[in-house]
Design a protein around this motif. Structure first.
Motif, PDB file in Angstrom:
ATOM      1  N   LEU A   1       0.465  -2.362  -0.632  1.00  0.00           N
ATOM      2  CA  LEU A   1       0.445  -1.121   0.138  1.00  0.00           C
ATOM      3  C   LEU A   1       0.664   0.089  -0.763  1.00  0.00           C
ATOM      4  O   LEU A   1       0.015   1.130  -0.589  1.00  0.00           O
ATOM      5  CB  LEU A   1       1.504  -1.165   1.235  1.00  0.00           C
ATOM      6  CG  LEU A   1       1.283  -2.193   2.348  1.00  0.00           C
ATOM      7  CD1 LEU A   1       2.475  -2.210   3.294  1.00  0.00           C
ATOM      8  CD2 LEU A   1      -0.001  -1.909   3.116  1.00  0.00           C
ATOM      9  N   MET A   2       1.570  -0.024  -1.720  1.00  0.00           N
ATOM     10  CA  MET A   2       1.796   1.085  -2.645  1.00  0.00           C
ATOM     11  C   MET A   2       0.520   1.419  -3.402  1.00  0.00           C
ATOM     12  O   MET A   2       0.205   2.593  -3.634  1.00  0.00           O
ATOM     13  CB  MET A   2       2.928   0.739  -3.617  1.00  0.00           C
ATOM     14  CG  MET A   2       4.316   0.825  -3.013  1.00  0.00           C
ATOM     15  SD  MET A   2       5.655   0.689  -4.227  1.00  0.00           S
ATOM     16  CE  MET A   2       5.770  -1.074  -4.440  1.00  0.00           C
ATOM     17  N   SER A   3      -0.226   0.384  -3.804  1.00  0.00           N
ATOM     18  CA  SER A   3      -1.456   0.621  -4.559  1.00  0.00           C
ATOM     19  C   SER A   3      -2.522   1.295  -3.712  1.00  0.00           C
ATOM     20  O   SER A   3      -3.479   1.858  -4.253  1.00  0.00           O
ATOM     21  CB  SER A   3      -1.995  -0.703  -5.105  1.00  0.00           C
ATOM     22  OG  SER A   3      -2.584  -1.495  -4.090  1.00  0.00           O
ATOM     23  N   MET A   4      -2.371   1.263  -2.398  1.00  0.00           N
ATOM     24  CA  MET A   4      -3.371   1.845  -1.498  1.00  0.00           C
ATOM     25  C   MET A   4      -2.999   3.257  -1.056  1.00  0.00           C
ATOM     26  O   MET A   4      -3.776   3.918  -0.368  1.00  0.00           O
ATOM     27  CB  MET A   4      -3.568   0.927  -0.292  1.00  0.00           C
ATOM     28  CG  MET A   4      -4.033  -0.463  -0.701  1.00  0.00           C
ATOM     29  SD  MET A   4      -4.196  -1.631   0.662  1.00  0.00           S
ATOM     30  CE  MET A   4      -5.877  -1.283   1.153  1.00  0.00           C
ATOM     31  N   CYS A   5      -1.804   3.714  -1.461  1.00  0.00           N
ATOM     32  CA  CYS A   5      -1.433   5.109  -1.206  1.00  0.00           C
ATOM     33  C   CYS A   5      -2.189   6.012  -2.175  1.00  0.00           C
ATOM     34  O   CYS A   5      -2.651   5.578  -3.232  1.00  0.00           O
ATOM     35  CB  CYS A   5       0.070   5.296  -1.390  1.00  0.00           C
ATOM     36  SG  CYS A   5       1.079   4.571  -0.067  1.00  0.00           S
ATOM     37  N   LYS A   6      -2.275   7.280  -1.847  1.00  0.00           N
ATOM     38  CA  LYS A   6      -3.014   8.227  -2.686  1.00  0.00           C
ATOM     39  C   LYS A   6      -2.203   8.679  -3.895  1.00  0.00           C
ATOM     40  O   LYS A   6      -2.763   9.033  -4.937  1.00  0.00           O
ATOM     41  CB  LYS A   6      -3.469   9.420  -1.847  1.00  0.00           C
ATOM     42  CG  LYS A   6      -4.479   9.032  -0.757  1.00  0.00           C
ATOM     43  CD  LYS A   6      -4.905  10.230   0.062  1.00  0.00           C
ATOM     44  CE  LYS A   6      -5.990   9.859   1.086  1.00  0.00           C
ATOM     45  NZ  LYS A   6      -5.477   8.962   2.143  1.00  0.00           N
TER      46      LYS A   6
ATOM     47  N   GLY B   1       1.500   1.548  -8.873  1.00  0.00           N
ATOM     48  CA  GLY B   1       0.901   2.806  -9.322  1.00  0.00           C
ATOM     49  C   GLY B   1      -0.337   2.585 -10.160  1.00  0.00           C
ATOM     50  O   GLY B   1      -1.338   3.292 -10.017  1.00  0.00           O
ATOM     51  N   TRP B   2      -0.304   1.583 -11.039  1.00  0.00           N
ATOM     52  CA  TRP B   2      -1.448   1.345 -11.925  1.00  0.00           C
ATOM     53  C   TRP B   2      -2.661   0.841 -11.144  1.00  0.00           C
ATOM     54  O   TRP B   2      -3.799   1.205 -11.439  1.00  0.00           O
ATOM     55  CB  TRP B   2      -1.062   0.329 -13.002  1.00  0.00           C
ATOM     56  CG  TRP B   2      -2.057   0.246 -14.120  1.00  0.00           C
ATOM     57  CD1 TRP B   2      -2.137   1.065 -15.218  1.00  0.00           C
ATOM     58  CD2 TRP B   2      -3.144  -0.687 -14.248  1.00  0.00           C
ATOM     59  NE1 TRP B   2      -3.193   0.696 -16.025  1.00  0.00           N
ATOM     60  CE2 TRP B   2      -3.826  -0.380 -15.451  1.00  0.00           C
ATOM     61  CE3 TRP B   2      -3.598  -1.750 -13.483  1.00  0.00           C
ATOM     62  CZ2 TRP B   2      -4.935  -1.100 -15.898  1.00  0.00           C
ATOM     63  CZ3 TRP B   2      -4.708  -2.473 -13.913  1.00  0.00           C
ATOM     64  CH2 TRP B   2      -5.360  -2.144 -15.111  1.00  0.00           C
ATOM     65  N   LEU B   3      -2.416   0.020 -10.132  1.00  0.00           N
ATOM     66  CA  LEU B   3      -3.518  -0.521  -9.333  1.00  0.00           C
ATOM     67  C   LEU B   3      -4.058   0.478  -8.309  1.00  0.00           C
ATOM     68  O   LEU B   3      -5.078   0.210  -7.662  1.00  0.00           O
ATOM     69  CB  LEU B   3      -3.070  -1.809  -8.621  1.00  0.00           C
ATOM     70  CG  LEU B   3      -2.800  -3.009  -9.534  1.00  0.00           C
ATOM     71  CD1 LEU B   3      -2.183  -4.154  -8.738  1.00  0.00           C
ATOM     72  CD2 LEU B   3      -4.079  -3.468 -10.235  1.00  0.00           C
ATOM     73  N   ASN B   4      -3.384   1.596  -8.159  1.00  0.00           N
ATOM     74  CA  ASN B   4      -3.879   2.668  -7.303  1.00  0.00           C
ATOM     75  C   ASN B   4      -5.177   3.212  -7.910  1.00  0.00           C
ATOM     76  O   ASN B   4      -5.190   3.722  -9.026  1.00  0.00           O
ATOM     77  CB  ASN B   4      -2.820   3.778  -7.222  1.00  0.00           C
ATOM     78  CG  ASN B   4      -3.283   4.989  -6.415  1.00  0.00           C
ATOM     79  OD1 ASN B   4      -4.432   5.092  -6.008  1.00  0.00           O
ATOM     80  ND2 ASN B   4      -2.370   5.907  -6.201  1.00  0.00           N
ATOM     81  N   SER B   5      -6.275   3.081  -7.181  1.00  0.00           N
ATOM     82  CA  SER B   5      -7.591   3.467  -7.711  1.00  0.00           C
ATOM     83  C   SER B   5      -8.056   4.826  -7.225  1.00  0.00           C
ATOM     84  O   SER B   5      -9.210   5.210  -7.461  1.00  0.00           O
ATOM     85  CB  SER B   5      -8.632   2.401  -7.335  1.00  0.00           C
ATOM     86  OG  SER B   5      -8.733   2.280  -5.928  1.00  0.00           O
TER      87      SER B   5
END
Length: 279
Positions: free
Chosen positions: A226-231, A245-249
């Motif tokens: 879920l964190m990776s899907m935040c903006k 954070g790193w997987l946040n695209s």
């Protein structure tokens, strides 16, 4: 995840097969143990004792335990054993032999930046989101979603962890929330923590927010998802939210991390990507 990413990058660069040694997890009592194959799309073979002996050149079990626990002097270690020399990035990783055993934490994007797209593919989460998480992502997509991760848990209860890691202060979170709110319009904060009651009692947020507390036990990895899907992301001094954070695209994401990662003087110059903000 850092160890996997570094090993995977080396195997790709050398054109050699890659295996992971998970035998240490037989006695692992913190968190959920080894879960990479369960959580992510990684497809990697597990090394057995024979594989390790073939690389290190010794078959006596006690000697293997000694060299892997650093009880053997450096000059007497086999050439295939590559021990992380220090916490920050070491370019010596580029000169390892084709048959080698990596021992260390390897906590820097620099070890795998050349194959980052492949690492992102390997770390795609398995399966679809369940009902509560699916609904949460729907809401996140409609807002300027910002994750906040508060790590306490073993940083308080585990003596080894507490000696190494310091807790992020409330001032850090206040500054990070202020930094975000000055740069994005109408942020909506989603709070993740292994001590959600403490977070509710101590974290004061003057913006719309929600505490995420339904992912427990074997499902706790979904918090990273879920964190990776935040903006945007406000992370703790924790590899769990580092990877969130790193997987946040998302393009133009803001990732904020604490200036002090450890309670000791480890050199963390290469721990965070250059685009991340230290507070």
């Amino acid at each position: 995840m850092f160890q996997y990413a570094a090993g995977r990058a080396i195997s790709i660069g050398l054109g050699e097969p890659f295996k992971v040694d998970i035998m240490a997890f037989n006695k692992y009592k913190i968190h959920q143990g080894y879960e990479l194959g369960k959580i992510f799309l990684v497809n990697v073979a597990e090394a057995n004792k024979s594989d390790i002996s073939n690389v290190l050149g010794w078959r006596h079990p006690q000697y293997l335990r000694n060299i892997l626990s650093k009880k053997v002097m450096v000059n007497f270690r086999p050439p295939g054993l590559i021990v992380e020399p220090h916490f920050h990035y070491s370019s010596k990783i580029l000169d390892v032999p084709s048959s080698c055993y990596l021992k260390g934490y390897w906590q820097s994007e620099n070890y795998f930046s050349e194959v980052s797209e492949q690492i992102r593919k390997d770390f795609e989460f398995r399966g679809s989101l369940d009902g509560p998480n699916y609904k949460l992502v729907e809401a996140m997509n409609k807002t300027i979603s910002v994750s906040i991760h508060i790590r306490r848990g073993d940083y308080l209860s585990n003596s080894k962890a507490s000696e190494t890691h310091t807790l992020c202060s409330l001032d850090y979170y206040k500054s990070a929330i202020g930094y975000i709110s000055e740069r994005v319009s109408n942020p909506y904060f989603y709070i993740f923590s292994d001590d959600i009651d403490w977070a509710k009692s101590n974290l004061n947020i003057d913006f719309p927010h929600q505490y995420v507390e339904h992912n427990q036990g074997s499902n706790s990895y979904n918090d990273m998802r879920l964190m990776s899907m935040c903006k945007h992301n406000i992370i703790a001094n924790s590899s769990f939210s580092w990877w969130g954070g790193w997987l946040n695209s998302h393009m133009n994401k803001i990732v904020i991390a604490p200036q002090n990662w450890f309670s000791n003087n480890f050199d963390t110059r290469d721990l965070l990507p250059n685009s991340w903000i230290r507070l």
